[in-house]
Design a protein around this motif. Structure first.
Motif, PDB file in Angstrom:
ATOM      1  N   PRO A 125       0.844  -1.208   0.000  1.00  0.00           N
ATOM      2  CA  PRO A 125       0.000   0.000   0.000  1.00  0.00           C
ATOM      3  C   PRO A 125       0.876   1.253   0.000  1.00  0.00           C
ATOM      4  CG  PRO A 125      -0.627  -1.486   1.789  1.00  0.00           C
ATOM      5  CD  PRO A 125       0.619  -2.041   1.185  1.00  0.00           C
ATOM      6  N   GLU A 126       0.312   2.370  -0.462  1.00  0.00           N
ATOM      7  CA  GLU A 126       1.099   3.594  -0.575  1.00  0.00           C
ATOM      8  C   GLU A 126       1.652   4.041   0.773  1.00  0.00           C
ATOM      9  OE1 GLU A 126      -0.692   6.453  -3.424  1.00  0.00           O
ATOM     10  OE2 GLU A 126       0.214   7.893  -2.043  1.00  0.00           O
ATOM     11  N   SER A 127       0.824   3.913   1.805  1.00  0.00           N
ATOM     12  CA  SER A 127       1.321   4.209   3.152  1.00  0.00           C
ATOM     13  C   SER A 127       0.533   3.394   4.156  1.00  0.00           C
ATOM     14  CB  SER A 127       1.211   5.701   3.463  1.00  0.00           C
ATOM     15  OG  SER A 127      -0.134   6.037   3.677  1.00  0.00           O
ATOM     16  N   PHE A 128       1.181   3.022   5.256  1.00  0.00           N
ATOM     17  CA  PHE A 128       0.490   2.220   6.278  1.00  0.00           C
ATOM     18  C   PHE A 128       1.190   2.417   7.610  1.00  0.00           C
ATOM     19  CE2 PHE A 128       3.691  -1.191   6.143  1.00  0.00           C
ATOM     20  CZ  PHE A 128       4.237  -0.996   4.877  1.00  0.00           C
ATOM     21  N   THR A 129       0.466   2.196   8.679  1.00  0.00           N
ATOM     22  CA  THR A 129       1.028   2.421  10.015  1.00  0.00           C
ATOM     23  C   THR A 129       1.034   1.156  10.854  1.00  0.00           C
ATOM     24  OG1 THR A 129      -1.122   3.050  10.893  1.00  0.00           O
ATOM     25  CG2 THR A 129       0.272   4.822  10.059  1.00  0.00           C
ATOM     26  N   GLN A 130       0.367   0.101  10.385  1.00  0.00           N
ATOM     27  CA  GLN A 130       0.431  -1.166  11.099  1.00  0.00           C
ATOM     28  C   GLN A 130       0.337  -2.316  10.113  1.00  0.00           C
ATOM     29  OE1 GLN A 130      -4.225  -1.286  12.627  1.00  0.00           O
ATOM     30  NE2 GLN A 130      -2.650  -0.773  14.097  1.00  0.00           N
ATOM     31  N   ILE A 131       0.807  -3.495  10.535  1.00  0.00           N
ATOM     32  CA  ILE A 131       0.633  -4.662   9.685  1.00  0.00           C
ATOM     33  C   ILE A 131      -0.195  -5.690  10.456  1.00  0.00           C
ATOM     34  CG2 ILE A 131       2.803  -4.282   8.458  1.00  0.00           C
ATOM     35  CD1 ILE A 131       3.968  -6.621   9.999  1.00  0.00           C
ATOM     36  N   PHE A 132      -0.841  -6.557   9.702  1.00  0.00           N
ATOM     37  CA  PHE A 132      -1.762  -7.505  10.319  1.00  0.00           C
ATOM     38  C   PHE A 132      -1.180  -8.911  10.287  1.00  0.00           C
ATOM     39  CE2 PHE A 132      -4.075  -3.907   8.671  1.00  0.00           C
ATOM     40  CZ  PHE A 132      -4.732  -3.489   9.823  1.00  0.00           C
ATOM     41  N   VAL A 133      -1.613  -9.724  11.230  1.00  0.00           N
ATOM     42  CA  VAL A 133      -1.160 -11.106  11.302  1.00  0.00           C
ATOM     43  C   VAL A 133      -2.363 -11.992  11.015  1.00  0.00           C
ATOM     44  CG1 VAL A 133       0.040 -12.789  12.715  1.00  0.00           C
ATOM     45  CG2 VAL A 133       0.404 -10.348  13.123  1.00  0.00           C
ATOM     46  N   ILE A 134      -2.215 -12.889  10.025  1.00  0.00           N
ATOM     47  CA  ILE A 134      -3.355 -13.716   9.617  1.00  0.00           C
ATOM     48  C   ILE A 134      -2.943 -15.176   9.524  1.00  0.00           C
ATOM     49  CG2 ILE A 134      -4.589 -11.944   8.316  1.00  0.00           C
ATOM     50  CD1 ILE A 134      -3.212 -13.002   5.790  1.00  0.00           C
ATOM     51  N   ASP A 135      -3.947 -16.065   9.584  1.00  0.00           N
ATOM     52  CA  ASP A 135      -3.665 -17.491   9.346  1.00  0.00           C
ATOM     53  C   ASP A 135      -3.870 -17.771   7.855  1.00  0.00           C
ATOM     54  OD1 ASP A 135      -6.319 -17.911   8.767  1.00  0.00           O
ATOM     55  OD2 ASP A 135      -6.760 -19.051  10.571  1.00  0.00           O
ATOM     56  N   PRO A 136      -3.642 -19.019   7.399  1.00  0.00           N
ATOM     57  CA  PRO A 136      -3.714 -19.283   5.953  1.00  0.00           C
ATOM     58  C   PRO A 136      -5.088 -18.996   5.343  1.00  0.00           C
ATOM     59  CG  PRO A 136      -2.599 -21.083   7.089  1.00  0.00           C
ATOM     60  CD  PRO A 136      -3.139 -20.188   8.148  1.00  0.00           C
ATOM     61  N   THR A 137      -6.146 -18.987   6.167  1.00  0.00           N
ATOM     62  CA  THR A 137      -7.476 -18.682   5.625  1.00  0.00           C
ATOM     63  C   THR A 137      -7.804 -17.194   5.728  1.00  0.00           C
ATOM     64  OG1 THR A 137      -8.601 -18.995   7.730  1.00  0.00           O
ATOM     65  CG2 THR A 137      -8.280 -20.967   6.359  1.00  0.00           C
ATOM     66  N   PHE A 138      -6.779 -16.368   5.999  1.00  0.00           N
ATOM     67  CA  PHE A 138      -6.963 -14.911   6.121  1.00  0.00           C
ATOM     68  C   PHE A 138      -7.682 -14.516   7.394  1.00  0.00           C
ATOM     69  CE2 PHE A 138      -5.777 -11.826   2.834  1.00  0.00           C
ATOM     70  CZ  PHE A 138      -5.002 -12.658   2.056  1.00  0.00           C
TER      71      PHE A 138
END
Lengths: 471, 471
Positions: free
Chosen positions: B188-201
């Motif tokens: 993404p052009e800008s972001f302030t956090q990242i997310f943690v997901i399992d294989p099914t999102f």
């Protein structure tokens, strides 16, 4: 202290509901009752486990919801576990009430843990003496930082800024910067960009954190930093700063002093509060209400509303004296007294529609010299159109009611005149107030209703007097 | 096409002012004139150099400031250099006007470059046919993303969210995560956090970027991620989402679907717009104005204001018919006709003060079941206090004016009654409307003024009729 039976009344932490709010968004009555009982029983353990862990805004809502006499008791029972930040989330009246009675030592001990912007928010409401006493108990750097922020004028960016930030020299590499952040203990609690400064703290540029994460270790800071296009001076009014945030979708912005040296950072969460306050202010002022708060007493509330009512009283007598000019006519045709409030009232409503749109457009800067003539013409057109429409409608109804086409015609003409006056008054009054540097939200309503009342009564009764004199 | 003399009228880029805004915040007249001339001359080079490089919000302001017929011309002259995001910054009317006339191909070509939330913002206003045609021209993933967002209800979090985000598995290390961000092109052009997901999102947690930068390379994501306490469901109303952002000072938040799968991210800049819209709506509704915009035509504006004026017309006739009950009294004592608007008007002002406070407190959720009785009692107290105060004041003035203590006493009593009615009406009307699920901002003003008009006229004229009958 409490016996076992009493304890059974309160559930254990595990039995407590997940969410302290009900569907309607108020704090759940059962949670409130439990907290109330725990305060009465001085059950510090329960309060520490269930109240101290709340988010600052939840704790703030709780403080507003409990009985006034429970507030200080709760703060004292929690002691060092009380998160002072919660005080930034409550009404000013409640904040003052609590802070005034908290021992200065407790405030001093707790305020060091706060972000500097929250600390300033609490300190600025205290009287000078208490403030000095608290500041004197803080470590040197902390004291200097807070004093500096408190030296900036009220409602300035310098007052709202946070003095904790991450700043690095331009010749560092990304790798060095990341290593520094990994090692350094004393970083701000959270941040979204870092600043680039020279040895004299002069601001050179800024880098968003995502940019750092995307860049290879050996790259130099100066090659990826960008100039800050919107440096905010510490003396800048917070509303002006908020406008920059909104226009350029900023998350945070550097605050600089007269010499361009970085002194702090403004963050979007503070700016959101400023925006809300500003909108709130416009709504309150348009409604003729000052800076009152829900927790104010009857006497304070009354006092804050009297000035506006007094101004309205003067204008009401002015309008009444216009009616007084035509008492002879009214004595002959009482129907005029019955109908005259309709002319004035409809004009008042139409005027306040135009005025509301104008005041908002001025506040959001949508209305300016480029389009004001177009909008004045539009409002005059709307006034003419709605004047004709409602003139015919009211004329027909009034004519039928009093079985007199003369009265129908007179009220129709007066209605048209007053709708035009409402349209022009509704736009010109706020525009002129704004041009002369006054806040259009404060005084527009009074002027506009005075115009529509006076013109409404004068046109209706004057036309009637003239018409019945010549016919 | 342009001759040399004309060119001399326009400065080169270097001579252009740094800031396109004047002191007052409007676009500078000289810049506007230059752009206008460049459009007339079809001077693409000048426009590309000086207009295309503007920030999206500046370009939006420019589009609003230039003549209506220049807007589409400017967009067409800029062609692929026109930043479509600017359209998210202008009035809906202007956006529709431009988008409707832009070739679908130009929109499709430009929309791929936008963040998905901006793209949806523009697409949702188009009619279904144009929308389908544009979507069909987009690459597959882009199309699927935008269609999914457009499937969520209007004003929902799903509509406002951005579908671009960074998500990583929990077993990655910080080092792996940083390396991924350094290599990956399509972030993404800008972001302030990242997310943690399992294989099914399915969403497992979230990490702020500053946390990543402070953590050593070998640390596993799952050990530093935190649970998202405030997951936002895609169907959630945007205002509810805004309240979560405000309460918990969020910068961005994960949006999940029915199965808890991450579908997008809401960011504070969109939420700020939602908050502004909401406050705007309250102000407009309290002023009896609907969803109108500054760029609306006379006919549209008139149409949007007529309904509220019609409602007020009905209530005005109701109040007039109350006066009609007492026409015999007025015929005898014309002073009553002169004074009666004062009683009604002062009540109306006092009522609108209380109402404004109540409507705002309901909107900000400061007023709820825990404190409503306290506030009702307070308002009644304020009504009583101000009623006595203004009763005495108005009674004295009116008694002196008409040299009749009877009239002074009658208006004082009527004033007290109407101030109490204003206080109770001002708080009960919005509370009841809210309780029954209606928006208190829309209808409160009408009901409250109806109450104060009718009670004002009835108490004053009724008391007078009774008093002069028995004396």
């Amino acid at each position: 202290m409490t016996n076992i039976d009493e304890d059974r009344l309160r559930p254990t932490t595990e039995e407590l509901p997940d969410d302290i709010y009900s569907e309607e968004g108020a704090i759940r009555a059962d949670f409130l009752a439990m907290v109330g009982a725990a305060i009465a029983d001085r059950d510090v353990l329960f309060l520490r486990q269930n109240v101290a862990k709340l988010h600052e805004s939840e704790l703030g809502d709780l403080l507003e919801a409990i009985q006034p006499d429970q507030r200080l008791a709760l703060v004292k029972l929690l002691g060092a576990d009380f998160d002072l930040t919660a005080l930034t989330e409550v009404d000013e009246t409640i904040r003052m009430e609590i802070v005034d009675q908290m021992p200065n030592e407790q405030i001093a001990a707790a305020i060091g843990d706060l972000d500097s912007d929250d600390a300033v928010y609490i300190l600025e409401d205290l009287d000078k003496e208490d403030r000095e006493e608290i500041l004197a108990q803080l470590p040197f750097t902390e004291r200097v930082r807070l004093s500096r922020a408190l030296d900036y004028p009220e409602s300035s960016a310098g007052r709202r800024m946070q003095t904790e930030f991450v700043a690095v020299p331009p010749f560092w590499t990304i790798g060095q910067t990341i290593d520094y952040m990994r090692e350094e203990e004393d970083l701000p609690e959270s941040f979204t960009q870092i600043f680039v400064i020279d040895p004299t703290f002069k601001l050179l540029g800024v880098i968003d954190l995502d940019r750092i994460l995307r860049t290879k270790r050996q790259v130099k800071i100066e090659t990826i930093m960008r100039e800050t296009n919107y440096p905010i001076h510490a003396d800048m009014d917070q509303e002006e700063a908020a406008q920059l945030f909104e226009q350029y979708d900023l998350l945070s912005a550097a605050v600089v002093d007269d010499n361009g040296r970085l002194v702090g950072v403004l963050t979007i969460d503070d700016i959101v509060d400023v925006m809300q306050e500003e909108a709130e202010e416009d709504i309150m002022r348009l409604g003729g209400v000052g800076d009152e708060e829900l927790s104010d007493s009857i006497a304070d509330t009354s006092r804050s509303r009297v000035p506006w009512l007094l101004v309205n009283l003067v204008t009401a007598f002015m309008a009444a004296s216009v009616i007084g000019l035509f008492d002879a006519t009214i004595e002959q045709i009482v129907a005029l007294a019955v109908l005259m409030p309709i002319v004035a009232g409809m004009g008042g409503n139409a005027g306040s529609q135009t005025m509301t749109v104008t005041v908002r457009a001025l506040a959001t800067r949508d209305l300016d010299i480029h389009n004001s003539w177009r909008i004045i013409r539009r409002e005059a057109g709307v006034g003419l159109l709605n004047g004709v429409l409602f003139g015919i409608l009211i004329g027909a109804v009034a004519g039928l009611w009093f079985q007199d086409p003369n009265i129908g015609g007179i009220i129709a003409a007066a209605m048209l005149i007053n709708m035009m006056a409402a349209a022009l008054g509704g736009i010109m009054v706020p525009l002129l107030l704004d041009k002369f540097g006054a806040d259009p939200a404060v005084a527009s309503a009074v002027f506009v209703t005075t115009i529509t009342d006076i013109i409404g009564f004068f046109s209706f009764l004057g036309l009637a007097t003239w018409w019945f004199a010549i016919s």
